[in-house]
Design a protein around this motif. Structure first.
Motif, PDB file in Angstrom:
ATOM      1  N   ALA A  46      -1.599  15.896 -14.473  1.00  0.00           N
ATOM      2  CA  ALA A  46      -1.373  15.093 -15.681  1.00  0.00           C
ATOM      3  C   ALA A  46      -1.303  15.939 -16.953  1.00  0.00           C
ATOM      4  N   THR A  47      -1.929  17.105 -16.937  1.00  0.00           N
ATOM      5  CA  THR A  47      -1.919  17.959 -18.122  1.00  0.00           C
ATOM      6  C   THR A  47      -1.243  19.296 -17.796  1.00  0.00           C
TER       7      THR A  47
ATOM      8  N   LEU B 275       6.026  13.195 -17.478  1.00  0.00           N
ATOM      9  CA  LEU B 275       6.049  11.797 -17.065  1.00  0.00           C
ATOM     10  C   LEU B 275       7.477  11.310 -16.849  1.00  0.00           C
TER      11      LEU B 275
ATOM     12  N   ALA C 276       6.334   8.744  -9.866  1.00  0.00           N
ATOM     13  CA  ALA C 276       5.583   8.372 -11.064  1.00  0.00           C
ATOM     14  C   ALA C 276       4.075   8.538 -10.891  1.00  0.00           C
ATOM     15  N   GLU C 277       3.605   8.402  -9.665  1.00  0.00           N
ATOM     16  CA  GLU C 277       2.160   8.514  -9.427  1.00  0.00           C
ATOM     17  C   GLU C 277       1.613   9.901  -9.770  1.00  0.00           C
TER      18      GLU C 277
ATOM     19  N   GLY D  99       2.204  11.543 -12.354  1.00  0.00           N
ATOM     20  CA  GLY D  99       1.844  11.587 -13.764  1.00  0.00           C
ATOM     21  C   GLY D  99       0.430  11.132 -14.038  1.00  0.00           C
ATOM     22  N   GLU D 100      -0.150  10.418 -13.084  1.00  0.00           N
ATOM     23  CA  GLU D 100      -1.545   9.963 -13.225  1.00  0.00           C
ATOM     24  C   GLU D 100      -2.507  10.805 -12.400  1.00  0.00           C
ATOM     25  N   ASP D 101      -1.976  11.689 -11.593  1.00  0.00           N
ATOM     26  CA  ASP D 101      -2.812  12.545 -10.753  1.00  0.00           C
ATOM     27  C   ASP D 101      -3.536  13.557 -11.632  1.00  0.00           C
ATOM     28  N   PRO D 102      -4.866  13.617 -11.612  1.00  0.00           N
ATOM     29  CA  PRO D 102      -5.596  14.537 -12.486  1.00  0.00           C
ATOM     30  C   PRO D 102      -5.226  16.004 -12.262  1.00  0.00           C
TER      31      PRO D 102
ATOM     32  N   ASP E  61       3.405  17.056 -21.745  1.00  0.00           N
ATOM     33  CA  ASP E  61       3.026  16.033 -20.758  1.00  0.00           C
ATOM     34  C   ASP E  61       3.994  14.850 -20.770  1.00  0.00           C
ATOM     35  N   ARG E  62       4.541  14.502 -21.925  1.00  0.00           N
ATOM     36  CA  ARG E  62       5.486  13.381 -21.996  1.00  0.00           C
ATOM     37  C   ARG E  62       6.732  13.679 -21.169  1.00  0.00           C
TER      38      ARG E  62
END
Length: 389
Positions: A279-280, A261, A270-271, A273-276, A257-258
Motif C-alpha cells: 500500500a505504501t 492504486l 485492486a486488492e 492496493g489495500e495489502d499492507p 501511492d495514488r
C-alpha cells in the motif's frame, strides 16, 4: 560573414564566442549558444576537429557525430605554432565575449591563452576551460567520457545486479558538462553586465558526472549509502521500470501511492492496493520480489499496446520501449518537431532541434555545420573590419 550586430533575433545576438574546443562537451555548449544567436567562430587545427573522422554513420561523407554539435558556426583553421595564426587567435580574443577551450591543463600557456594571460590581457572575456578531471591530481588523465563514467560510479550502478558494470549508450557526461558550461557562461555574462569584468570558469567531466548522478551521489554524501546495480529497477521507487506484457516490454513508472492504486485497478488487482505489504512506497520497495510476479502475471494477459492505452487513460505513467528511429517519430507524433533543417536549400542538413522553445526569440538554424576552414576569408575580413572600427 555577417557582422555580429546583424545576427538573428536570438537572446544572445551580438555575443561573440571564440570556440577553441573539440569533440563534444565544448562544441555542444557552443552550438547551444550559437542556436541562441551568438556568433561562434570555431577554431580548428590543421587536422580539424577529431569528430570529423568519427564515422560511420555519415551523411554525404560527413560524420554525423560532427554534425550533431556544430551547426550555426563559422570554421577557421589556425595553427597556433605559426606566429601569424597565433596573432589571429589573439585578434579574435580582442573582439570576443566568450572563450571556450578544452586543451590539456597547461597546454595554452605557451600561446598566451592560459587563464592568467587571458585575465590579464582580455579581462572582459568569459573564459571557460573544460578538462576531464581537473587541473590538480587529474591533470594528466585524458578527458574521455567513458573514463568519467567509470570512475564516477555511474557504471557501478548501471547493468544487471549479477552482471558486469555497463556504460551508457551515449557520451552522457560530455553532454552534461556541455550543458553545465553553457549555464555557467550565461551566468558569467549576466554578472559581467554588473561588474564589466569577465571571469574564468573551470569545468571537468568528473565533477559534472557526480552532479549529474544526483540522488545516487547524494545518497552516499548525505547518508553514507553506497548504491548497487539494480538492472532496470529504481532504488527508491517500485514498480518503476520495464515489465513484460504478452508480446513485449512496457515501462511503468509509479511515483506515488495514488498511481499504484490506479495501476492495480486497471490490472484487475485492486486488492493489492489495500495489502499492507504494497500500500505504501516503502512497503513496495521492501516487498518488490513478492509484488513483481503478481504484476507480471496480470500484464501477460494482454499486449503492451493494450496496457499502454489503458494505463494512459487513467493517468499511470507508462511508455513503450522504442528504438532511436521510433523515438524521433514518436516525438514528431506529439507535435514536438524534433528535426530542424540547419542551413538553406540543397545545402541544408537535418539536425535535432534546439531543446528550448522561446516565445519571443526562437532558436535559429541559419547555417549547416561548416566544412573545415570554409569561413576562413570571411572571418579574417570581419576581424579586419573590427580592428578598423
Amino acid at each position: 560573414m555577417a557582422d555580429t550586430a546583424e545576427v538573428g533575433p536570438g537572446p544572445l545576438a551580438g555575443v561573440v564566442v571564440a570556440d577553441f574546443s573539440r569533440v563534444l562537451a565544448g562544441p555542444y555548449c557552443t552550438m547551444l549558444l550559437a542556436d541562441m544567436g551568438a556568433t561562434v567562430i570555431k577554431v580548428e587545427g590543421p587536422g580539424g576537429d577529431d569528430t570529423r573522422q568519427w564515422l560511420p554513420p555519415e551523411r554525404d561523407g560527413v560524420s554525423t557525430y560532427y554534425l550533431s554539435a556544430n551547426r550555426n558556426k563559422q570554421s577557421i583553421v589556425l595553427d597556433l605554432k605559426e606566429p601569424r595564426d597565433l596573432q589571429t587567435a589573439h585578434e579574435l580574443l580582442d573582439v570576443a565575449d566568450v572563450f571556450v577551450e578544452n586543451f590539456k591543463p597547461g597546454g595554452l600557456e605557451k600561446f598566451g591563452l592560459d587563464a592568467a594571460s587571458v585575465a590579464r590581457r582580455w579581462p572582459q572575456v568569459v573564459h571557460a576551460s573544460i578538462t576531464g578531471f581537473g587541473t590538480e591530481g587529474g591533470r594528466t588523465m585524458p578527458g574521455y567520457d567513458l573514463l568519467a563514467q567509470a570512475v564516477s560510479g555511474f557504471m557501478s550502478v548501471t547493468g544487471d545486479p549479477d552482471g558486469a558494470p555497463q556504460r551508457a549508450g551515449v557520451a552522457m557526461f560530455d553532454v552534461i558538462t556541455g550543458l553545465h558550461c553553457a549555464v555557467g557562461i550565461l551566468g558569467a555574462l549576466r554578472e559581467r553586465e554588473r561588474s564589466g569584468q569577465g571571469q574564468h570558469l573551470e569545468l571537468d567531466l568528473l565533477s559534472s558526472a557526480l552532479s549529474g548522478l544526483v540522488n545516487q551521489t547524494s545518497g552516499y554524501v548525505a547518508a553514507g549509502n553506497v548504491p548497487r546495480r539494480l538492472g532496470n529497477d529504481h532504488p527508491s521507487l517500485y514498480p518503476y521500470g520495464p515489465f513484460p506484457a504478452a508480446d513485449r516490454d512496457l515501462v511503468i513508472c509509479v511515483g506515488n501511492d495514488r498511481q499504484f492504486l490506479k495501476l492495480v485497478g486497471v490490472l484487475g488487482l485492486a486488492e493489492l492496493g489495500e495489502d499492507p505489504r504494497f500500500a505504501t512506497m516503502a512497503g513496495r520497495n521492501t516487498n518488490r520480489d513478492e509484488l513483481r510476479p503478481l504484476l507480471v502475471e496480470a500484464l501477460a494477459t494482454s499486449s503492451a499496446d493494450h496496457w499502454f492505452e489503458a494505463l494512459q487513460a487513467v493517468g499511470v505513467p507508462c511508455s513503450p520501449i522504442l528504438g532511436i528511429d521510433e523515438g524521433v517519430e514518436f516525438a514528431a507524433s506529439l507535435g514536438l518537431a524534433p528535426v530542424a533543417q540547419a542551413g538553406e536549400g540543397d545545402d541544408a542538413v537535418p539536425t535535432v532541434r534546439h531543446p528550448v522553445t522561446y516565445s519571443r526569440t526562437p532558436a535559429t538554424y541559419a547555417k549547416r555545420p561548416p566544412t573545415l576552414g570554409e569561413d576562413q576569408e570571411s572571418v579574417l575580413e570581419w576581424l579586419r573590419r573590427r580592428r578598423a572600427e
